[in-house]
Scaffold this motif. Structure first.
Motif, short mmCIF file in Angstrom:
data_model
loop_
_atom_site.label_atom_id
_atom_site.label_comp_id
_atom_site.label_asym_id
_atom_site.label_seq_id
_atom_site.Cartn_x
_atom_site.Cartn_y
_atom_site.Cartn_z
N SER A 86 -23.47 43.23 46.93
CA SER A 86 -23.42 43.49 45.50
C SER A 86 -23.36 42.16 44.75
O SER A 86 -22.74 41.21 45.20
N MET B 122 -9.99 39.43 53.87
CA MET B 122 -10.41 40.01 52.59
C MET B 122 -9.63 39.43 51.42
O MET B 122 -8.62 38.76 51.58
N VAL B 123 -10.14 39.73 50.23
CA VAL B 123 -9.44 39.34 49.02
C VAL B 123 -8.28 40.31 48.84
O VAL B 123 -8.44 41.51 49.04
N GLY B 124 -7.13 39.80 48.47
CA GLY B 124 -6.01 40.72 48.28
C GLY B 124 -4.72 39.98 48.05
O GLY B 124 -4.72 38.84 47.60
N THR C 238 -21.83 41.05 42.16
CA THR C 238 -20.58 40.48 41.67
C THR C 238 -19.55 40.27 42.78
O THR C 238 -18.42 39.94 42.51
N ALA C 239 -19.98 40.52 44.04
CA ALA C 239 -19.02 40.38 45.14
C ALA C 239 -18.45 38.96 45.17
O ALA C 239 -19.17 38.00 45.03
N PRO C 240 -17.13 38.85 45.32
CA PRO C 240 -16.52 37.53 45.34
C PRO C 240 -16.65 36.88 46.72
O PRO C 240 -16.27 35.75 46.91
N VAL C 241 -17.20 37.65 47.65
CA VAL C 241 -17.26 37.20 49.02
C VAL C 241 -18.39 36.21 49.19
O VAL C 241 -19.55 36.53 49.00
N ALA D 150 -5.22 45.20 49.66
CA ALA D 150 -6.18 45.29 48.56
C ALA D 150 -6.27 46.75 48.16
O ALA D 150 -6.50 47.62 49.00
N PHE E 71 -10.97 35.62 50.27
CA PHE E 71 -11.64 35.87 51.55
C PHE E 71 -11.77 34.54 52.30
O PHE E 71 -12.22 33.55 51.72
N SER F 210 -22.16 42.34 52.61
CA SER F 210 -21.97 43.09 51.36
C SER F 210 -22.77 42.36 50.30
O SER F 210 -22.64 41.17 50.11
#
Lengths: 159, 329
Positions: free
Chosen positions: A59, A87-89, A61-64, A120, A148, A57
Protein backbone atom coordinates in the motif's frame (compact mmCIF):
# COMPACT_ATOMS: atom_id res chain seq x y z
CA UNK A 1 17.33 -13.10 -2.26
CA UNK A 2 19.73 -12.55 -5.13
CA UNK A 3 21.08 -15.47 -7.13
CA UNK A 4 24.61 -14.34 -6.39
CA UNK A 5 23.93 -14.47 -2.67
CA UNK A 6 22.40 -17.92 -2.88
CA UNK A 7 25.39 -19.20 -4.86
CA UNK A 8 27.67 -17.78 -2.20
CA UNK A 9 25.69 -19.58 0.48
CA UNK A 10 25.83 -22.87 -1.44
CA UNK A 11 29.58 -22.57 -1.74
CA UNK A 12 29.73 -21.96 1.98
CA UNK A 13 27.81 -25.18 2.71
CA UNK A 14 29.90 -27.17 0.20
CA UNK A 15 33.14 -26.05 1.74
CA UNK A 16 32.05 -26.67 5.28
CA UNK A 17 31.06 -29.68 7.38
CA UNK A 18 27.53 -28.48 7.95
CA UNK A 19 24.57 -30.35 6.46
CA UNK A 20 21.99 -27.66 6.56
CA UNK A 21 21.92 -23.89 6.52
CA UNK A 22 18.88 -21.69 6.87
CA UNK A 23 19.25 -17.98 6.38
CA UNK A 24 16.43 -15.51 6.92
CA UNK A 25 16.86 -11.98 5.83
CA UNK A 26 14.08 -9.43 5.80
CA UNK A 27 11.26 -11.77 5.10
CA UNK A 28 13.03 -14.17 2.80
CA UNK A 29 14.26 -17.54 3.89
CA UNK A 30 16.65 -19.79 2.04
CA UNK A 31 17.30 -23.29 3.23
CA UNK A 32 20.23 -25.20 1.85
CA UNK A 33 20.43 -28.90 2.63
CA UNK A 34 23.21 -31.28 1.77
CA UNK A 35 21.87 -34.73 0.86
CA UNK A 36 23.87 -37.58 2.27
CA UNK A 37 23.23 -40.78 0.32
CA UNK A 38 22.46 -43.63 2.71
CA UNK A 39 25.05 -46.20 1.66
CA UNK A 40 28.43 -44.60 1.55
CA UNK A 41 27.68 -41.32 3.23
CA UNK A 42 28.92 -39.48 0.19
CA UNK A 43 27.92 -35.88 0.19
CA UNK A 44 26.07 -34.63 -2.82
CA UNK A 45 25.74 -31.10 -4.03
CA UNK A 46 23.52 -29.11 -1.72
CA UNK A 47 19.93 -28.58 -2.78
CA UNK A 48 18.33 -25.19 -2.56
CA UNK A 49 14.82 -24.74 -1.31
CA UNK A 50 13.31 -21.30 -1.28
CA UNK A 51 10.24 -22.07 0.77
CA UNK A 52 8.07 -19.04 1.10
CA UNK A 53 8.34 -15.53 -0.18
CA UNK A 54 5.55 -13.35 1.15
CA UNK A 55 4.16 -10.61 -1.01
CA UNK A 56 5.51 -7.29 0.19
CA UNK A 57 2.84 -5.08 1.66
CA UNK A 58 2.40 -2.66 -1.13
CA UNK A 59 0.00 0.00 0.00
CA UNK A 60 1.32 3.43 -0.87
CA UNK A 61 1.12 4.86 2.63
CA UNK A 62 2.69 1.83 4.31
CA UNK A 63 5.36 2.96 6.75
CA UNK A 64 7.21 -0.27 6.14
CA UNK A 65 10.42 0.34 4.31
CA UNK A 66 12.29 -2.81 3.54
CA UNK A 67 16.00 -2.21 3.84
CA UNK A 68 18.16 -3.53 1.02
CA UNK A 69 18.82 -7.23 1.20
CA UNK A 70 22.32 -7.56 2.48
CA UNK A 71 23.51 -10.95 3.49
CA UNK A 72 26.82 -11.47 5.08
CA UNK A 73 28.34 -14.90 5.57
CA UNK A 74 27.43 -16.41 8.96
CA UNK A 75 30.88 -15.46 10.24
CA UNK A 76 29.60 -12.16 11.58
CA UNK A 77 32.04 -9.39 12.16
CA UNK A 78 30.21 -7.76 15.00
CA UNK A 79 29.86 -9.38 18.33
CA UNK A 80 26.21 -8.68 19.09
CA UNK A 81 23.11 -10.09 17.48
CA UNK A 82 20.19 -7.72 17.17
CA UNK A 83 16.59 -8.57 18.00
CA UNK A 84 14.45 -6.31 15.84
CA UNK A 85 10.84 -5.29 15.91
CA UNK A 86 8.79 -7.17 13.30
CA UNK A 87 6.21 -4.38 13.18
CA UNK A 88 5.31 -0.83 14.00
CA UNK A 89 3.77 -0.59 17.43
CA UNK A 90 4.35 -0.11 21.11
CA UNK A 91 7.14 -1.94 22.91
CA UNK A 92 6.43 -3.56 26.28
CA UNK A 93 9.22 -5.02 28.38
CA UNK A 94 6.85 -6.95 30.65
CA UNK A 95 3.51 -8.78 30.23
CA UNK A 96 1.78 -6.32 32.60
CA UNK A 97 2.81 -2.91 33.95
CA UNK A 98 3.43 -4.25 37.46
CA UNK A 99 4.97 -7.54 36.36
CA UNK A 100 8.71 -8.16 36.16
CA UNK A 101 10.22 -7.71 32.69
CA UNK A 102 10.56 -10.70 30.37
CA UNK A 103 14.35 -10.34 30.37
CA UNK A 104 16.91 -8.24 32.21
CA UNK A 105 20.36 -6.94 31.38
CA UNK A 106 22.91 -9.70 31.78
CA UNK A 107 20.31 -12.45 31.73
CA UNK A 108 21.06 -15.64 29.82
CA UNK A 109 18.34 -16.47 27.30
CA UNK A 110 17.64 -19.46 25.12
CA UNK A 111 16.31 -19.84 21.58
CA UNK A 112 12.54 -19.30 21.51
CA UNK A 113 12.44 -17.46 24.81
CA UNK A 114 10.00 -14.52 24.93
CA UNK A 115 11.85 -11.24 25.36
CA UNK A 116 9.12 -8.59 25.01
CA UNK A 117 5.77 -7.68 23.47
CA UNK A 118 5.14 -5.37 20.55
CA UNK A 119 1.54 -4.23 20.35
CA UNK A 120 -0.26 -2.78 17.38
CA UNK A 121 -3.99 -2.13 17.42
CA UNK A 122 -4.44 -4.42 20.43
CA UNK A 123 -2.72 -7.27 18.73
CA UNK A 124 -0.01 -8.49 21.02
CA UNK A 125 3.06 -9.97 19.43
CA UNK A 126 5.29 -11.79 21.84
CA UNK A 127 8.77 -11.56 20.40
CA UNK A 128 10.97 -14.61 20.83
CA UNK A 129 14.71 -14.70 20.59
CA UNK A 130 16.11 -16.62 17.64
CA UNK A 131 19.46 -16.95 19.34
CA UNK A 132 20.86 -18.09 22.66
CA UNK A 133 23.11 -15.75 24.58
CA UNK A 134 23.19 -13.00 27.12
CA UNK A 135 21.14 -9.81 27.02
CA UNK A 136 23.79 -7.17 26.45
CA UNK A 137 21.51 -4.20 26.08
CA UNK A 138 17.81 -3.27 25.99
CA UNK A 139 17.52 -0.55 23.37
CA UNK A 140 13.96 0.66 24.04
CA UNK A 141 12.12 1.72 27.15
CA UNK A 142 8.83 0.04 27.99
CA UNK A 143 5.63 1.60 26.56
CA UNK A 144 7.55 3.49 23.86
CA UNK A 145 6.64 3.38 20.18
CA UNK A 146 8.89 1.35 17.88
CA UNK A 147 9.35 1.26 14.12
CA UNK A 148 9.51 -1.75 11.82
CA UNK A 149 13.02 -3.19 12.01
CA UNK A 150 14.04 -1.08 14.99
CA UNK A 151 16.57 -2.82 17.22
CA UNK A 152 15.02 -3.84 20.55
CA UNK A 153 17.81 -5.83 22.19
CA UNK A 154 21.45 -6.62 21.63
CA UNK A 155 22.31 -10.21 22.43
CA UNK A 156 25.81 -11.44 23.02
CA UNK A 157 25.89 -14.98 21.60
CA UNK A 158 29.27 -15.73 23.15
CA UNK A 159 28.30 -14.32 26.50
CA UNK B 1 -21.00 -49.36 26.92
CA UNK B 2 -18.35 -46.93 28.10
CA UNK B 3 -19.21 -43.42 29.24
CA UNK B 4 -18.02 -41.83 26.04
CA UNK B 5 -19.97 -44.35 23.97
CA UNK B 6 -23.05 -43.49 26.03
CA UNK B 7 -22.42 -39.79 25.39
CA UNK B 8 -22.18 -40.46 21.69
CA UNK B 9 -25.45 -42.35 21.85
CA UNK B 10 -26.96 -39.43 23.79
CA UNK B 11 -25.96 -37.07 20.95
CA UNK B 12 -27.69 -39.29 18.37
CA UNK B 13 -30.81 -39.73 20.51
CA UNK B 14 -30.96 -35.96 20.99
CA UNK B 15 -30.77 -35.34 17.27
CA UNK B 16 -33.55 -37.83 16.66
CA UNK B 17 -36.02 -36.65 19.29
CA UNK B 18 -35.26 -33.01 18.55
CA UNK B 19 -36.10 -33.46 14.88
CA UNK B 20 -39.38 -35.11 15.85
CA UNK B 21 -41.02 -31.74 16.49
CA UNK B 22 -42.57 -32.47 19.86
CA UNK B 23 -43.95 -35.84 18.76
CA UNK B 24 -43.35 -38.65 21.25
CA UNK B 25 -40.86 -41.44 20.48
CA UNK B 26 -40.82 -44.92 21.98
CA UNK B 27 -37.59 -46.00 23.69
CA UNK B 28 -37.86 -49.41 21.98
CA UNK B 29 -37.89 -47.67 18.58
CA UNK B 30 -34.77 -45.71 19.52
CA UNK B 31 -33.11 -48.90 20.78
CA UNK B 32 -33.85 -50.64 17.46
CA UNK B 33 -32.61 -47.65 15.49
CA UNK B 34 -29.26 -47.50 17.27
CA UNK B 35 -28.98 -51.30 17.73
CA UNK B 36 -28.82 -51.07 21.48
CA UNK B 37 -30.89 -51.93 24.56
CA UNK B 38 -33.75 -50.00 26.06
CA UNK B 39 -31.71 -49.56 29.28
CA UNK B 40 -29.00 -47.76 27.38
CA UNK B 41 -31.53 -45.48 25.72
CA UNK B 42 -32.87 -44.64 29.19
CA UNK B 43 -29.29 -43.95 30.40
CA UNK B 44 -28.64 -41.68 27.43
CA UNK B 45 -31.81 -39.71 28.20
CA UNK B 46 -30.44 -39.35 31.75
CA UNK B 47 -27.23 -37.90 30.33
CA UNK B 48 -29.14 -35.42 28.18
CA UNK B 49 -31.19 -34.26 31.16
CA UNK B 50 -27.95 -33.85 33.09
CA UNK B 51 -26.62 -31.62 30.31
CA UNK B 52 -29.66 -29.43 30.81
CA UNK B 53 -32.05 -30.63 28.10
CA UNK B 54 -35.70 -30.82 29.04
CA UNK B 55 -37.13 -34.13 27.85
CA UNK B 56 -40.57 -35.19 28.98
CA UNK B 57 -41.93 -38.74 29.16
CA UNK B 58 -45.64 -39.25 28.48
CA UNK B 59 -47.96 -41.81 30.08
CA UNK B 60 -46.71 -44.55 27.78
CA UNK B 61 -43.09 -43.66 28.67
CA UNK B 62 -42.44 -42.19 25.27
CA UNK B 63 -39.98 -39.30 25.07
CA UNK B 64 -40.78 -35.77 23.94
CA UNK B 65 -38.18 -33.08 23.36
CA UNK B 66 -39.14 -29.84 25.09
CA UNK B 67 -36.19 -27.49 25.01
CA UNK B 68 -32.43 -27.08 24.97
CA UNK B 69 -30.32 -25.39 27.64
CA UNK B 70 -28.48 -22.17 26.89
CA UNK B 71 -25.15 -23.72 27.82
CA UNK B 72 -21.97 -23.85 25.81
CA UNK B 73 -22.15 -27.55 25.01
CA UNK B 74 -20.43 -28.64 21.80
CA UNK B 75 -23.65 -30.33 20.73
CA UNK B 76 -25.61 -27.11 21.17
CA UNK B 77 -23.02 -24.90 19.47
CA UNK B 78 -22.82 -27.22 16.47
CA UNK B 79 -26.61 -27.54 16.16
CA UNK B 80 -27.59 -25.45 13.11
CA UNK B 81 -24.19 -23.71 13.06
CA UNK B 82 -23.91 -22.13 9.62
CA UNK B 83 -20.14 -22.05 9.17
CA UNK B 84 -17.67 -24.06 7.12
CA UNK B 85 -14.81 -24.17 9.65
CA UNK B 86 -15.21 -21.44 12.25
CA UNK B 87 -16.10 -23.11 15.55
CA UNK B 88 -16.32 -26.59 14.07
CA UNK B 89 -13.70 -27.99 16.45
CA UNK B 90 -14.75 -27.12 19.98
CA UNK B 91 -13.11 -27.36 23.38
CA UNK B 92 -15.53 -26.48 26.16
CA UNK B 93 -14.63 -25.88 29.78
CA UNK B 94 -16.51 -24.92 32.86
CA UNK B 95 -13.72 -22.90 34.34
CA UNK B 96 -10.30 -21.98 32.98
CA UNK B 97 -7.72 -19.33 33.73
CA UNK B 98 -7.86 -17.96 30.21
CA UNK B 99 -9.26 -19.34 26.96
CA UNK B 100 -6.48 -17.55 25.04
CA UNK B 101 -3.82 -19.50 26.90
CA UNK B 102 -5.46 -22.82 26.00
CA UNK B 103 -6.02 -21.75 22.40
CA UNK B 104 -2.32 -20.85 22.07
CA UNK B 105 -1.37 -24.34 23.19
CA UNK B 106 -3.83 -25.87 20.71
CA UNK B 107 -2.43 -23.66 17.94
CA UNK B 108 1.10 -24.85 18.66
CA UNK B 109 -0.27 -28.41 18.39
CA UNK B 110 -1.76 -27.41 14.99
CA UNK B 111 -5.42 -27.78 15.89
CA UNK B 112 -7.50 -27.00 12.76
CA UNK B 113 -8.22 -23.42 11.75
CA UNK B 114 -11.34 -22.10 13.45
CA UNK B 115 -10.83 -24.19 16.60
CA UNK B 116 -12.96 -22.71 19.35
CA UNK B 117 -12.07 -22.70 23.03
CA UNK B 118 -14.94 -21.65 25.22
CA UNK B 119 -15.47 -21.47 28.94
CA UNK B 120 -18.41 -20.70 31.17
CA UNK B 121 -16.11 -18.85 33.51
CA UNK B 122 -12.58 -17.46 33.49
CA UNK B 123 -10.51 -17.03 36.60
CA UNK B 124 -7.85 -14.99 34.89
CA UNK B 125 -9.52 -13.68 31.77
CA UNK B 126 -6.76 -11.82 30.01
CA UNK B 127 -7.34 -8.23 29.21
CA UNK B 128 -4.75 -6.15 27.50
CA UNK B 129 -1.46 -5.70 29.37
CA UNK B 130 -2.36 -8.12 32.11
CA UNK B 131 -5.61 -6.33 32.96
CA UNK B 132 -8.40 -8.65 33.99
CA UNK B 133 -11.65 -9.15 32.15
CA UNK B 134 -14.47 -9.67 34.64
CA UNK B 135 -15.83 -13.10 33.57
CA UNK B 136 -18.68 -14.36 35.73
CA UNK B 137 -20.47 -17.59 34.77
CA UNK B 138 -23.81 -18.06 32.98
CA UNK B 139 -24.09 -14.51 31.64
CA UNK B 140 -21.25 -13.94 29.24
CA UNK B 141 -19.34 -15.23 26.27
CA UNK B 142 -15.65 -15.89 26.77
CA UNK B 143 -13.98 -17.65 23.92
CA UNK B 144 -10.93 -17.84 21.71
CA UNK B 145 -10.43 -18.84 18.10
CA UNK B 146 -7.35 -20.27 16.44
CA UNK B 147 -6.35 -18.92 13.01
CA UNK B 148 -3.49 -19.48 10.58
CA UNK B 149 -3.83 -16.72 7.97
CA UNK B 150 -1.27 -16.85 5.16
CA UNK B 151 -0.67 -13.12 5.20
CA UNK B 152 2.40 -11.07 6.02
CA UNK B 153 2.77 -10.46 9.79
CA UNK B 154 2.77 -6.69 9.28
CA UNK B 155 -0.85 -7.00 8.08
CA UNK B 156 -1.94 -9.04 11.13
CA UNK B 157 -3.18 -6.07 13.22
CA UNK B 158 -6.02 -5.74 10.69
CA UNK B 159 -7.59 -8.81 12.36
CA UNK B 160 -8.27 -6.53 15.32
CA UNK B 161 -10.53 -4.33 13.21
CA UNK B 162 -12.17 -7.31 11.50
CA UNK B 163 -13.07 -8.92 14.82
CA UNK B 164 -14.52 -5.66 16.14
CA UNK B 165 -16.69 -5.26 13.04
CA UNK B 166 -17.98 -8.86 13.21
CA UNK B 167 -18.84 -8.40 16.86
CA UNK B 168 -20.54 -5.05 16.31
CA UNK B 169 -22.58 -6.58 13.46
CA UNK B 170 -23.59 -9.45 15.74
CA UNK B 171 -24.78 -7.11 18.49
CA UNK B 172 -26.55 -4.87 15.98
CA UNK B 173 -28.40 -7.91 14.58
CA UNK B 174 -30.46 -8.09 17.79
CA UNK B 175 -31.99 -4.74 17.91
CA UNK B 176 -31.65 -1.28 16.60
CA UNK B 177 -29.24 -0.38 19.37
CA UNK B 178 -26.49 2.17 19.43
CA UNK B 179 -23.39 -0.02 18.93
CA UNK B 180 -20.09 1.78 18.47
CA UNK B 181 -16.51 0.76 17.95
CA UNK B 182 -13.85 2.79 19.70
CA UNK B 183 -10.70 2.33 17.68
CA UNK B 184 -9.20 -0.11 17.43
CA UNK B 185 -11.58 -2.67 18.90
CA UNK B 186 -13.53 -1.67 22.00
CA UNK B 187 -17.24 -2.30 21.55
CA UNK B 188 -19.57 0.17 23.22
CA UNK B 189 -23.31 0.43 23.77
CA UNK B 190 -24.45 3.90 24.79
CA UNK B 191 -20.83 4.77 25.52
CA UNK B 192 -20.28 1.85 27.91
CA UNK B 193 -18.04 -1.11 27.21
CA UNK B 194 -19.87 -4.31 26.26
CA UNK B 195 -17.10 -6.39 24.72
CA UNK B 196 -13.35 -6.67 24.66
CA UNK B 197 -11.02 -8.27 22.16
CA UNK B 198 -7.50 -9.48 22.76
CA UNK B 199 -5.46 -10.85 19.91
CA UNK B 200 -2.20 -12.68 20.26
CA UNK B 201 0.14 -13.21 17.36
CA UNK B 202 2.88 -15.75 17.05
CA UNK B 203 5.06 -15.05 14.04
CA UNK B 204 8.43 -15.29 12.41
CA UNK B 205 9.65 -12.12 10.74
CA UNK B 206 8.13 -13.20 7.40
CA UNK B 207 5.38 -15.63 8.31
CA UNK B 208 2.50 -15.96 10.76
CA UNK B 209 2.56 -19.10 12.84
CA UNK B 210 -0.81 -18.55 14.40
CA UNK B 211 -3.19 -15.94 15.70
CA UNK B 212 -5.45 -16.37 18.70
CA UNK B 213 -8.50 -14.13 18.74
CA UNK B 214 -9.93 -13.78 22.24
CA UNK B 215 -13.37 -12.33 22.71
CA UNK B 216 -15.19 -11.41 25.90
CA UNK B 217 -18.78 -10.20 25.67
CA UNK B 218 -21.15 -9.18 28.44
CA UNK B 219 -24.44 -10.74 27.33
CA UNK B 220 -26.99 -11.25 30.08
CA UNK B 221 -25.68 -9.21 32.98
CA UNK B 222 -28.10 -6.84 34.60
CA UNK B 223 -26.77 -3.70 36.26
CA UNK B 224 -26.45 -5.23 39.71
CA UNK B 225 -24.34 -8.08 38.30
CA UNK B 226 -21.44 -5.71 37.73
CA UNK B 227 -19.17 -4.89 40.62
CA UNK B 228 -19.62 -1.33 41.84
CA UNK B 229 -16.43 -0.05 40.21
CA UNK B 230 -17.48 -1.31 36.76
CA UNK B 231 -21.04 0.03 36.70
CA UNK B 232 -20.10 3.36 35.21
CA UNK B 233 -17.98 1.76 32.49
CA UNK B 234 -19.60 -1.55 31.59
CA UNK B 235 -22.88 -2.68 30.09
CA UNK B 236 -24.32 -5.84 28.54
CA UNK B 237 -26.20 -6.70 25.36
CA UNK B 238 -29.23 -7.47 27.52
CA UNK B 239 -29.16 -4.01 29.10
CA UNK B 240 -28.94 -2.57 25.58
CA UNK B 241 -31.70 -4.60 23.97
CA UNK B 242 -33.86 -5.07 27.07
CA UNK B 243 -34.24 -8.75 26.29
CA UNK B 244 -32.45 -11.85 27.49
CA UNK B 245 -30.02 -13.10 24.89
CA UNK B 246 -29.74 -16.76 23.99
CA UNK B 247 -25.98 -17.04 24.39
CA UNK B 248 -25.43 -20.03 22.11
CA UNK B 249 -27.28 -18.24 19.34
CA UNK B 250 -25.20 -15.09 19.83
CA UNK B 251 -22.05 -17.19 19.52
CA UNK B 252 -23.37 -18.86 16.35
CA UNK B 253 -24.17 -15.51 14.76
CA UNK B 254 -20.73 -14.19 15.68
CA UNK B 255 -18.96 -17.26 14.25
CA UNK B 256 -20.88 -16.87 11.00
CA UNK B 257 -20.11 -13.14 10.71
CA UNK B 258 -16.50 -13.62 11.63
CA UNK B 259 -15.94 -16.44 9.15
CA UNK B 260 -17.32 -14.20 6.39
CA UNK B 261 -15.33 -11.12 7.45
CA UNK B 262 -12.12 -13.07 7.98
CA UNK B 263 -12.37 -14.58 4.49
CA UNK B 264 -12.92 -11.12 2.99
CA UNK B 265 -9.97 -9.75 4.94
CA UNK B 266 -7.61 -12.45 3.67
CA UNK B 267 -8.71 -11.75 0.12
CA UNK B 268 -9.18 -8.00 -0.01
CA UNK B 269 -7.61 -6.65 3.18
CA UNK B 270 -9.69 -4.18 5.15
CA UNK B 271 -11.73 -2.96 2.18
CA UNK B 272 -15.09 -4.14 3.55
CA UNK B 273 -14.29 -3.75 7.24
CA UNK B 274 -13.26 -0.12 6.70
CA UNK B 275 -16.69 0.86 5.42
CA UNK B 276 -18.28 -0.71 8.45
CA UNK B 277 -15.89 0.65 11.01
CA UNK B 278 -16.58 4.10 9.66
CA UNK B 279 -20.26 3.46 10.22
CA UNK B 280 -19.68 2.17 13.76
CA UNK B 281 -16.82 4.46 14.77
CA UNK B 282 -17.34 6.40 17.98
CA UNK B 283 -14.40 8.66 17.19
CA UNK B 284 -14.97 9.99 13.68
CA UNK B 285 -14.79 13.77 13.41
CA UNK B 286 -14.00 14.06 17.10
CA UNK B 287 -10.98 15.63 18.68
CA UNK B 288 -9.00 13.00 20.57
CA UNK B 289 -5.84 12.61 22.60
CA UNK B 290 -3.59 9.77 21.55
CA UNK B 291 -1.08 8.73 24.15
CA UNK B 292 1.98 6.86 22.94
CA UNK B 293 4.52 6.31 25.66
CA UNK B 294 5.54 9.76 26.82
CA UNK B 295 4.16 11.46 23.73
CA UNK B 296 0.61 12.78 23.48
CA UNK B 297 -0.83 13.80 20.15
CA UNK B 298 -4.01 15.80 19.76
CA UNK B 299 -5.96 15.67 16.56
CA UNK B 300 -9.29 15.17 14.86
CA UNK B 301 -10.10 11.65 13.73
CA UNK B 302 -10.73 11.86 10.01
CA UNK B 303 -10.42 8.25 8.89
CA UNK B 304 -9.26 4.71 9.51
CA UNK B 305 -6.89 3.74 6.73
CA UNK B 306 -6.54 0.56 4.66
CA UNK B 307 -4.24 -0.90 7.31
CA UNK B 308 -6.69 -0.11 10.08
CA UNK B 309 -4.63 2.78 11.41
CA UNK B 310 -6.20 5.82 12.99
CA UNK B 311 -5.83 8.89 10.78
CA UNK B 312 -5.55 12.14 12.71
CA UNK B 313 -5.58 15.69 11.46
CA UNK B 314 -3.01 17.31 13.74
CA UNK B 315 -1.16 20.62 13.91
CA UNK B 316 1.73 18.99 12.11
CA UNK B 317 -0.49 17.64 9.37
CA UNK B 318 -2.29 14.39 8.71
CA UNK B 319 -0.73 11.42 10.50
CA UNK B 320 -1.52 7.69 10.70
CA UNK B 321 -1.14 5.74 13.93
CA UNK B 322 -1.34 2.05 14.66
CA UNK B 323 -0.69 2.17 18.39
CA UNK B 324 -1.54 4.25 21.38
CA UNK B 325 -4.31 4.86 23.86
CA UNK B 326 -7.16 7.08 22.65
CA UNK B 327 -9.21 9.30 24.90
CA UNK B 328 -11.88 11.81 24.03
CA UNK B 329 -12.15 14.78 26.30
Amino acid sequence: MKEKTIKKLIRLVEESDIDQLEVTSWGRTVKITRRISGRNGHAEKPAVVQPYTPPPSSSPTAPVVLPPVDIKPPVAEKKYIEIKSPMVGTFYASPAPDAPPYVKHGQRISVGQAVCIVEAMKLMNEIESEVAGVVAKAMVESAQPVEFGQVLFLIDPQG
Amino acid sequence: MTNSELEQLADKVLEKIRSHHGQPLEPTKLADLYKTSEEEIISSIGILRNWGYTIKADKERRYIFVNAPDNYLSTEILYNLETKFMGKRIYTYYTVQSTNAIASQLAIAKSPEGTLVISEHQTRGRGRLGRNWHSPEKVGLYCSLVLYPKIHPTLAPGISIVTAVSLADTIASYDDIDVKIKWPNDILISGLKVAGILIELSAEIDRIEHIVVGVGVNLNQIRSDFPEELRKQATSVRIGTKEKIRRVEFLQRFLKNFERDYAAFKKYGLKDARKKITKYSSLHNKEVKLKMGRKTIIGIVIDIDEQGRLVLDTKEGIMNFNAGEVTTH
